[in-house]
Write a protein that holds these residues in place. Structure first.
Motif, mmCIF file in Angstrom:
data_model
loop_
_atom_site.group_PDB
_atom_site.id
_atom_site.type_symbol
_atom_site.label_atom_id
_atom_site.label_comp_id
_atom_site.label_asym_id
_atom_site.label_seq_id
_atom_site.Cartn_x
_atom_site.Cartn_y
_atom_site.Cartn_z
ATOM 1 N N LEU A 209 -37.563 -123.817 -48.815
ATOM 2 C CA LEU A 209 -37.638 -122.403 -49.191
ATOM 3 C C LEU A 209 -38.126 -121.572 -48.009
ATOM 4 O O LEU A 209 -39.327 -121.473 -47.752
ATOM 5 N N GLY A 210 -37.183 -121.028 -47.251
ATOM 6 C CA GLY A 210 -37.509 -120.125 -46.139
ATOM 7 C C GLY A 210 -36.717 -118.852 -46.349
ATOM 8 O O GLY A 210 -36.407 -118.489 -47.478
ATOM 9 N N ASN A 211 -36.372 -118.205 -45.251
ATOM 10 C CA ASN A 211 -35.501 -117.038 -45.347
ATOM 11 C C ASN A 211 -34.177 -117.418 -45.972
ATOM 12 O O ASN A 211 -33.658 -116.753 -46.852
ATOM 13 N N GLY A 212 -33.620 -118.533 -45.457
ATOM 14 C CA GLY A 212 -32.509 -119.200 -46.120
ATOM 15 C C GLY A 212 -33.150 -120.271 -46.985
ATOM 16 O O GLY A 212 -34.146 -120.864 -46.565
ATOM 17 N N ALA A 213 -32.628 -120.513 -48.178
ATOM 18 C CA ALA A 213 -33.303 -121.472 -49.053
ATOM 19 C C ALA A 213 -32.268 -122.376 -49.717
ATOM 20 O O ALA A 213 -31.194 -121.907 -50.123
ATOM 21 N N SER A 281 -38.443 -105.631 -48.955
ATOM 22 C CA SER A 281 -38.356 -106.409 -47.724
ATOM 23 C C SER A 281 -37.675 -107.734 -48.042
ATOM 24 O O SER A 281 -37.548 -108.115 -49.207
ATOM 25 N N SER A 282 -37.238 -108.430 -46.980
ATOM 26 C CA SER A 282 -36.709 -109.786 -47.184
ATOM 27 C C SER A 282 -37.818 -110.806 -46.994
ATOM 28 O O SER A 282 -37.642 -111.989 -47.245
ATOM 29 N N ASP A 283 -38.966 -110.345 -46.529
ATOM 30 C CA ASP A 283 -40.075 -111.263 -46.244
ATOM 31 C C ASP A 283 -40.968 -111.384 -47.479
ATOM 32 O O ASP A 283 -41.477 -110.376 -47.983
ATOM 33 N N PHE A 284 -41.141 -112.635 -47.921
ATOM 34 C CA PHE A 284 -41.883 -112.849 -49.166
ATOM 35 C C PHE A 284 -43.335 -112.377 -49.084
ATOM 36 O O PHE A 284 -43.934 -112.048 -50.098
ATOM 37 N N ARG A 285 -43.879 -112.352 -47.847
ATOM 38 C CA ARG A 285 -45.263 -111.871 -47.723
ATOM 39 C C ARG A 285 -45.339 -110.405 -48.142
ATOM 40 O O ARG A 285 -46.240 -110.006 -48.886
ATOM 41 N N ASP A 286 -44.367 -109.607 -47.677
ATOM 42 C CA ASP A 286 -44.354 -108.176 -48.029
ATOM 43 C C ASP A 286 -44.125 -108.004 -49.532
ATOM 44 O O ASP A 286 -44.719 -107.133 -50.169
ATOM 45 N N ALA A 330 -40.620 -125.562 -45.685
ATOM 46 C CA ALA A 330 -40.196 -124.325 -44.981
ATOM 47 C C ALA A 330 -41.177 -123.173 -45.262
ATOM 48 O O ALA A 330 -42.087 -123.320 -46.087
ATOM 49 N N GLY A 331 -40.958 -122.045 -44.570
ATOM 50 C CA GLY A 331 -41.934 -120.940 -44.545
ATOM 51 C C GLY A 331 -42.590 -120.615 -45.864
ATOM 52 O O GLY A 331 -43.814 -120.650 -45.990
ATOM 53 N N LEU A 332 -41.792 -120.361 -46.889
ATOM 54 C CA LEU A 332 -42.339 -119.986 -48.187
ATOM 55 C C LEU A 332 -42.881 -121.218 -48.930
ATOM 56 O O LEU A 332 -43.982 -121.187 -49.481
ATOM 57 N N GLY A 333 -42.119 -122.286 -48.913
ATOM 58 C CA GLY A 333 -42.517 -123.506 -49.621
ATOM 59 C C GLY A 333 -43.815 -124.094 -49.092
ATOM 60 O O GLY A 333 -44.628 -124.625 -49.850
ATOM 61 N N ASN A 335 -46.175 -122.320 -47.409
ATOM 62 C CA ASN A 335 -47.295 -121.376 -47.302
ATOM 63 C C ASN A 335 -47.700 -120.637 -48.563
ATOM 64 O O ASN A 335 -48.818 -120.142 -48.647
ATOM 65 N N SER A 336 -46.783 -120.506 -49.526
ATOM 66 C CA SER A 336 -47.117 -119.645 -50.656
ATOM 67 C C SER A 336 -47.551 -120.445 -51.884
ATOM 68 O O SER A 336 -46.727 -120.963 -52.652
ATOM 69 N N ALA A 337 -48.866 -120.532 -52.078
ATOM 70 C CA ALA A 337 -49.405 -121.249 -53.236
ATOM 71 C C ALA A 337 -48.962 -120.565 -54.521
ATOM 72 O O ALA A 337 -48.627 -121.227 -55.514
ATOM 73 N N VAL A 361 -53.532 -124.928 -50.489
ATOM 74 C CA VAL A 361 -53.510 -125.320 -49.063
ATOM 75 C C VAL A 361 -52.277 -124.717 -48.424
ATOM 76 O O VAL A 361 -51.372 -124.257 -49.087
ATOM 77 N N ARG A 362 -52.256 -124.796 -47.093
ATOM 78 C CA ARG A 362 -51.134 -124.257 -46.336
ATOM 79 C C ARG A 362 -50.699 -125.227 -45.268
ATOM 80 O O ARG A 362 -51.539 -125.757 -44.546
ATOM 81 N N GLY A 363 -49.388 -125.426 -45.166
ATOM 82 C CA GLY A 363 -48.830 -126.123 -44.014
ATOM 83 C C GLY A 363 -49.376 -127.505 -43.749
ATOM 84 O O GLY A 363 -49.412 -127.944 -42.594
HETATM 85 P P1 ADP Z 1 -36.032 -119.383 -41.580
HETATM 86 O O1 ADP Z 1 -36.198 -120.565 -40.657
HETATM 87 O O2 ADP Z 1 -34.986 -119.544 -42.623
HETATM 88 O O3 ADP Z 1 -36.007 -118.045 -40.903
HETATM 89 P P2 ADP Z 1 -38.761 -119.969 -42.396
HETATM 90 O O4 ADP Z 1 -38.749 -121.340 -42.905
HETATM 91 O O5 ADP Z 1 -39.418 -119.688 -41.087
HETATM 92 O O6 ADP Z 1 -37.332 -119.312 -42.472
HETATM 93 O O7 ADP Z 1 -39.460 -119.053 -43.515
HETATM 94 C C1 ADP Z 1 -39.636 -117.695 -43.298
HETATM 95 C C2 ADP Z 1 -40.075 -117.045 -44.591
HETATM 96 O O8 ADP Z 1 -41.231 -117.723 -45.121
HETATM 97 C C3 ADP Z 1 -40.555 -115.615 -44.351
HETATM 98 O O9 ADP Z 1 -39.499 -114.721 -44.527
HETATM 99 C C4 ADP Z 1 -41.577 -115.428 -45.421
HETATM 100 O O10 ADP Z 1 -40.918 -114.825 -46.506
HETATM 101 C C5 ADP Z 1 -42.019 -116.792 -45.845
HETATM 102 N N1 ADP Z 1 -43.436 -117.003 -45.552
HETATM 103 C C6 ADP Z 1 -44.003 -117.448 -44.427
HETATM 104 N N2 ADP Z 1 -45.346 -117.491 -44.543
HETATM 105 C C7 ADP Z 1 -45.641 -117.050 -45.788
HETATM 106 C C8 ADP Z 1 -46.859 -116.850 -46.549
HETATM 107 N N3 ADP Z 1 -48.038 -117.116 -46.018
HETATM 108 N N4 ADP Z 1 -46.733 -116.410 -47.804
HETATM 109 C C9 ADP Z 1 -45.537 -116.136 -48.340
HETATM 110 N N5 ADP Z 1 -44.387 -116.279 -47.693
HETATM 111 C C10 ADP Z 1 -44.416 -116.744 -46.439
#
Ligand code: ADP
Length: 400
Positions: A209-213, A281-286, A330-333, A335-337, A361-363
């Motif tokens: 689960l990242g930008n692409g999932a 936004s496309s960023d899950f943090r936002d 991946a980014g969301l998977g 980092n996002s509890a 936890v994270r990462g």
């Molecule tokens: P890609 O390689 O597909 O660009 P990543 O695996 O790097 O993607 O994931 C990026 C996405 O992970 C970001 O767009 C963001 O939405 C999400 N992300 C990263 N860190 C966090 C966080 N701490 N909380 C929520 N979402 C996060």
């Protein structure tokens, strides 16, 4: 044996130099804005300060040249000369049905990759440029291609075919290929290690689960289904991609809005997903931040994303006759509890539940399900570069 791993995007080059004696990373970095004003190389040698090199990087060949210079630089370099690079491993997105495993790059392989351009017009051309640039700058150094699609080549026909006339598959190769294969492969192997079990005994659902999932069903070590399809647009709702929709929407919208094929392609790939739903936004943090602040559409986008992931988990458990583990990466998977919690809330029927304390936890690779859960849930940071380096080492071991 030192191996350079290269991942070329349309305007970027990511790289890592591995020392395969202990799989340590000697340096890594990123070239950004290739062919655009403000191009820059950010080089991070292990244990030394970061170097930021601003230069006019017109194309991938100049980018790779700068990377090689940075690696051998007197100040921020990590090797004495380019001769120390034993092999180069490239991430290549689409290999169609041509390769079910990583391969040594040969003129025949390059021809096959050229033939796949039509299926990945945004991704394969820069991958090919990266291979050509390395061949020109460090001639004679063996190179490998490690494909996003390869791990999913084990899918059975009933899973990868679409309900289209069979000729569409024969004539145009229209079928599910799946992507993120290197990541699904890595995290499923790591899950088996963490469970102290043979991968060949386990049914694992891997959620990248990242930008692409994408999600994959990995049964006894083999991918048997995955959510991305002919292209990386299918499946989950993503950052900017719509994922699965009723295909009839496409001609309907094209007629209503007078869209060309390129315009509808951009609409579905770049303006949709959680960006389109939330309008934030496309960023899950936002989006998470906006949802906490009371934005209803941001909250809806999060609910839609979690619901779709949960549905896939349920369907892949059905596809495999059960599941032993669920992995988030991946980014969301990683980092996002709160997203992991939202997804798993409702999976109790499978015999699993997230432990809120372990989930916080994270990462870090660890189990996050309650003690004694029938289906274990894990966070496992992905490491596609390491898989590429390992495959390259195996392929090139006899050559250098
Ligand atoms: P890609 O390689 O597909 O660009 P990543 O695996 O790097 O993607 O994931 C990026 C996405 O992970 C970001 O767009 C963001 O939405 C999400 N992300 C990263 N860190 C966090 C966080 N701490 N909380 C929520 N979402 C996060």
């Amino acid at each position: 044996m030192k191996i350079l791993v290269v991942n070329c995007g349309s305007s970027s080059i990511k790289y890592q130099l591995f020392d395969m004696t202990d799989e340590s990373v000697l340096a890594k970095g990123l070239v950004e804005r290739i062919g655009i004003e403000g191009s820059v190389l950010t080089h991070q040698p292990a244990g030394k300060p970061k170097a930021v090199i601003n230069a006019d990087i017109k194309n991938h060949s100049i980018g790779i040249k700068l990377v090689l210079e940075a690696l051998t630089d007197a100040n921020h370099g990590v090797i004495g000369s380019m001769k120390e690079i034993a092999a180069v491993g490239h991430r290549v997105v689409h290999a169609g049905e041509k390769f079910a495993d990583s391969v040594l790059i040969t003129p025949e392989v390059m021809k096959a990759l050229d033939e796949c351009i039509e299926m990945a017009p945004l991704h394969n051309p820069p991958n090919i440029l990266g291979i050509e640039a390395c061949a020109e700058l460090i001639p004679g150094v063996p190179q490998t291609g490690v494909f996003d699609t390869a791990f999913h080549q084990t899918m059975p026909k009933h899973a990868f075919l679409y309900g289209l006339p069979y000729e569409a598959y024969e004539k145009y190769g229209l079928r599910r290929y799946g992507f993120h294969g290197t990541s699904h492969k890595y995290v499923s192997q790591r899950a088996a290690e963490l469970m102290d079990e043979q991968l060949t005994n386990l049914r694992i659902i891997t959620c990248h689960l990242g930008n692409g999932a994408s999600i994959a069903a990995v049964k006894f070590g083999k991918s048997v289904d995955t959510s991305m399809g002919f292209t990386p647009l299918e499946g989950l709702v993503m950052g900017t991609r719509c994922g699965e929709i009723d295909p009839a929407i496409i001609p309907y919208l094209m007629k209503k809005e007078g869209m060309t094929p390129d315009q509808i392609d951009s609409y579905l790939n770049k303006k949709s997903g959680v960006l389109g739903v939330s309008g934030v936004s496309s960023d899950f943090r936002d989006i998470e931040e906006a949802a906490v602040a009371g934005n209803d559409r941001a909250q809806l986008a999060l609910e839609m994303f979690a619901y779709k992931v949960r549905k896939y988990i349920g369907s892949y458990a059905a596809a495999m006759g059960g599941a032993d583990a669920i992995v988030f990466t991946a980014g969301l998977g990683e980092n996002s509890a709160s997203m992991r919690d939202k997804i798993c809330n409702g999976l109790e029927f499978l015999g699993t539940r997230i432990d809120p304390v372990k989930n916080n936890v994270r990462g870090k690779a660890q189990e996050i399900s309650v003690d004694g859960a029938k289906v274990k849930i894990f966070i496992i940071p992905t490491n596609e570069e390491l898989v590429i380096a390992r495959d390259t080492k195996t392929i090139c071991a006899g050559l250098v």
